[in-house]
Write an enzyme that holds these catalytic residues in place. Sequence first.
Site, short mmCIF file in Angstrom:
data_model
loop_
_atom_site.label_atom_id
_atom_site.label_comp_id
_atom_site.label_asym_id
_atom_site.label_seq_id
_atom_site.Cartn_x
_atom_site.Cartn_y
_atom_site.Cartn_z
CB CYS A 79 17.85 70.66 -19.97
SG CYS A 79 17.96 69.48 -21.33
CG HIS A 86 -2.00 63.41 -16.31
ND1 HIS A 86 -2.05 62.17 -16.90
CD2 HIS A 86 -0.71 63.61 -15.97
CE1 HIS A 86 -0.84 61.63 -16.88
NE2 HIS A 86 -0.01 62.50 -16.33
CD GLU A 122 15.28 70.70 -26.78
OE1 GLU A 122 15.95 71.13 -27.74
OE2 GLU A 122 14.23 70.03 -26.95
CB SER A 123 13.08 67.36 -20.52
OG SER A 123 12.70 66.41 -19.52
CB SER A 182 -3.01 60.81 -19.96
OG SER A 182 -3.68 60.92 -18.73
#
Length: 157
Positions: free
Chosen positions: A124, A109, A103-104, A96
């Site tokens: 974004c 996983h 930008e995010s 994980s």
Amino acid sequence: MYKDFDYNQEIDPTGATETQWPSFKNVNENDERNDHFIQRDGKQFAGTHLIIDLWGASKLDDLQVMEQAFREAVIECGATLLHIHMHHFTPNGGISGVAVLAESHISVHTWPERDYAAFDVFMCGDAEPHKATEILRKAFLPSEVSVKEILRGEVHN
């Protein structure tokens, strides 16, 4: 592009000072908005969120391959890496992990015992998240790839 920043530099959030964090300036200086919402195909939205499933994939338990794939995806997509964190599970070796971006994020996983990986790629601004798909395909050699796109924060007028 939003900034002048070394893409290969990883910031240590526990000791970083404000001057180490990337600064952003509006791409279009005539645009007074600073929210970096995207205008495309007559739509306005915060960012593109891809849900990418890899089936029949290999190397899903290899931390080095996973981190390298994240780093290559960040560069290819034109995003800004702030931090990567990976956790290796035992006994099955699943991973994980998340790459936190200006930008995010990119997250994963894996279920190596099923040759399956679930990736989220949300970006974004001017970043191009679809370019991550080919990086992941090359790194993990899946027999099947599924990509679903969600326009996050889509403005409905």
